[in-house]
Design a protein around this motif. Structure first.
Motif, PDB file in Angstrom:
ATOM      1  N   SER A 208       0.685  -1.055   0.079  1.00 42.08           N
ATOM      2  CA  SER A 208      -0.080  -0.188  -0.300  1.00 42.08           C
ATOM      3  C   SER A 208       0.926   1.103  -0.201  1.00 42.08           C
ATOM      4  O   SER A 208       0.757   2.312  -0.667  1.00 42.08           O
ATOM      5  CB  SER A 208      -1.331  -0.550   1.297  1.00 42.08           C
ATOM      6  OG  SER A 208      -0.423  -0.054   2.867  1.00 42.08           O
ATOM      7  N   ARG A 209       2.031   1.295   0.914  1.00 43.17           N
ATOM      8  CA  ARG A 209       2.332   2.254   0.805  1.00 43.17           C
ATOM      9  C   ARG A 209       3.958   1.850  -0.601  1.00 43.17           C
ATOM     10  O   ARG A 209       3.837   3.728  -1.199  1.00 43.17           O
ATOM     11  CB  ARG A 209       3.885   1.902   1.479  1.00 43.17           C
ATOM     12  CG  ARG A 209       3.468   2.554   3.053  1.00 43.17           C
ATOM     13  CD  ARG A 209       2.447   3.796   3.592  1.00 43.17           C
ATOM     14  NE  ARG A 209       1.569   4.029   4.297  1.00 43.17           N
ATOM     15  CZ  ARG A 209       2.158   3.891   5.480  1.00 43.17           C
ATOM     16  NH1 ARG A 209       3.489   4.970   5.992  1.00 43.17           N
ATOM     17  NH2 ARG A 209       0.957   4.570   6.581  1.00 43.17           N
ATOM     18  N   LEU A 210       3.954   2.093  -1.059  1.00 38.59           N
ATOM     19  CA  LEU A 210       4.347   0.925  -2.824  1.00 38.59           C
ATOM     20  C   LEU A 210       4.302   2.066  -3.234  1.00 38.59           C
ATOM     21  O   LEU A 210       4.320   2.785  -4.352  1.00 38.59           O
ATOM     22  CB  LEU A 210       5.386   0.226  -2.762  1.00 38.59           C
ATOM     23  CG  LEU A 210       5.970  -0.535  -1.932  1.00 38.59           C
ATOM     24  CD1 LEU A 210       7.080  -1.896  -2.478  1.00 38.59           C
ATOM     25  CD2 LEU A 210       7.669   0.173  -2.261  1.00 38.59           C
ATOM     26  N   GLU A 211       2.434   1.536  -3.391  1.00 39.17           N
ATOM     27  CA  GLU A 211       1.496   1.872  -4.439  1.00 39.17           C
ATOM     28  C   GLU A 211       1.126   3.321  -3.844  1.00 39.17           C
ATOM     29  O   GLU A 211       1.021   4.285  -5.198  1.00 39.17           O
ATOM     30  CB  GLU A 211       0.333   1.145  -4.567  1.00 39.17           C
ATOM     31  CG  GLU A 211       0.371  -0.524  -4.510  1.00 39.17           C
ATOM     32  CD  GLU A 211      -0.778  -1.252  -4.771  1.00 39.17           C
ATOM     33  OE1 GLU A 211      -1.464  -0.351  -3.998  1.00 39.17           O
ATOM     34  OE2 GLU A 211      -0.959  -1.432  -5.436  1.00 39.17           O
ATOM     35  N   SER A 212       1.461   3.755  -2.886  1.00 37.85           N
ATOM     36  CA  SER A 212       1.214   5.532  -3.234  1.00 37.85           C
ATOM     37  C   SER A 212       2.331   6.511  -3.694  1.00 37.85           C
ATOM     38  O   SER A 212       1.957   6.844  -3.945  1.00 37.85           O
ATOM     39  CB  SER A 212       0.667   5.808  -1.107  1.00 37.85           C
ATOM     40  OG  SER A 212       0.053   5.445  -1.001  1.00 37.85           O
ATOM     41  N   LEU A 213       3.610   5.791  -3.144  1.00 35.67           N
ATOM     42  CA  LEU A 213       4.397   6.312  -3.909  1.00 35.67           C
ATOM     43  C   LEU A 213       4.131   6.688  -5.630  1.00 35.67           C
ATOM     44  O   LEU A 213       4.747   7.634  -6.219  1.00 35.67           O
ATOM     45  CB  LEU A 213       5.494   5.610  -3.718  1.00 35.67           C
ATOM     46  CG  LEU A 213       7.204   5.924  -4.268  1.00 35.67           C
ATOM     47  CD1 LEU A 213       7.369   7.437  -3.249  1.00 35.67           C
ATOM     48  CD2 LEU A 213       8.566   4.633  -3.088  1.00 35.67           C
ATOM     49  N   ALA A 214       4.195   4.868  -6.071  1.00 41.94           N
ATOM     50  CA  ALA A 214       4.283   4.577  -7.685  1.00 41.94           C
ATOM     51  C   ALA A 214       3.364   5.898  -7.863  1.00 41.94           C
ATOM     52  O   ALA A 214       2.707   6.296  -8.980  1.00 41.94           O
ATOM     53  CB  ALA A 214       3.187   3.854  -7.639  1.00 41.94           C
TER      54      ALA A 214
END
Lengths: 220, 220
Positions: free
Chosen positions: B140-146
């Protein structure tokens, strides 16, 4: 005027520790007035909010056209402009930066890991199996911190700085344990920082928001 | 000359991700020469080392009488003095601070939690039970970053800054998974930052230390 985002209400376990508290406290120490943008249900997931805070967290800080986020970065920003939160000597400022980031990156993750187990997973089998090692790691970080603070009133340069503000908010997280309160050095340190009028005003402001939401709910 | 502390050797899973890499990279970008203090076995636990780095970690940075620690604080310090790592516009600098601290406090803990499970506890029952939720949180954090990086080459202000340096080192942690490499936006971003000659020099310097220790061990 500066605007910060905050939740209109959170469950009791989170009241008094949500990260807008850090920014409220810093603004109170610096004597900077602010207003709040209180999030409606689900607002932190909207595209408009993610433009302000890409991870859907609180707080952001908005000042006219300027927006920034991350409580750590916002507190650092306020501190770098306020003698109440940072010494003027360049090396002393770097020590303040050091300890502020130590709170965020070396202490908080260990404590948050344990706190998440206790608050959200206490009854699960994996959590019972994992908890002893998670607690041991948190304790090791707290013992390192206590060893440093033993004989010191504040983290650096014999004065309260934004680093102490940040570390105090981190040490407030594990309220479900006695890991901090049972350590005389850490307990005295947290009490010393929490006794500051600016902290009391910040905490009262955060709690008043939640109490107002509860009062509205009670009559609805 | 600046001295940073580093390990003489670490196991293969940690080679190329120990946090002195961040500081080496920042110093390379800034064009600042440095030397290393390589830790002897157990040295990080000694009282003398704890005076320099209270949590017994690497790196510290020593410059004459001045000492600071926390890789995040050290990189911020170097960045605030180097045009190679930070824009001169004050608001752009604050956006750099924002994303540097987001890497340390909003992305790294989620990734480290998953990585610790994979590297140190993969065969334990609690880890198998816990892993899906730990991965989901990291994702979820990586998707927000992406979502933020989609359409952008760098985190802020259309240029490489210390925030990209920090985020790249964080995104290198979960090498045991394809969470980063399977995301086209994040994979391209990491490759873009890792392609910088300063990164390549920093990584080579860290790895050379370990290879030297292994060569000594091989002939001992």
């Amino acid at each position: 005027m500066i605007t910060i985002s905050a939740f209109r209400w959170v469950p009791p376990f989170a009241q008094g520790i949500v990260r807008d508290l850090r920014v409220r406290w810093a603004l109170e120490e610096a004597g900077i007035p602010y207003r709040t943008h209180l999030l409606e249900q689900g607002e932190q997931g909207t595209a408009a909010y993610r433009q302000m805070q890409p991870f859907g967290q609180v707080p952001y800080l908005q000042d006219g056209d300027f927006v920034m986020f991350e409580s750590g970065a916002i507190v650092l920003h306020i501190a770098d402009r306020s003698p109440a939160l940072a010494p003027s000597d360049p090396q002393a400022r770097l020590r303040m930066h050091t300890w502020l980031i130590a709170a965020l990156n070396s202490v908080e993750p260990a404590i948050q890991n344990l706190t998440a187990i206790d608050l959200f997973h206490a009854d699960e089998a994996w959590a019972k199996a994992r908890r002893p090692a998670a607690e041991a790691f948190a304790v090791s970080r707290l013992e390192s911190l206590a060893a440093w603070l033993d004989g010191r009133d504040y983290l650096s340069d014999d004065r309260f700085t934004a680093a102490d503000l940040m570390m105090t908010t981190v040490l407030r997280f594990p309220r479900q344990t006695d890991l901090v309160t049972s350590n005389p050095v850490l307990d005295a340190y947290v009490r010393r920082c929490e006794a500051r009028p600016a902290f009391q005003r910040a905490l009262a402001a955060q709690m008043a928001t939640y109490q107002e939401a509860e009062a509205v709910q009670a009559v609805a």
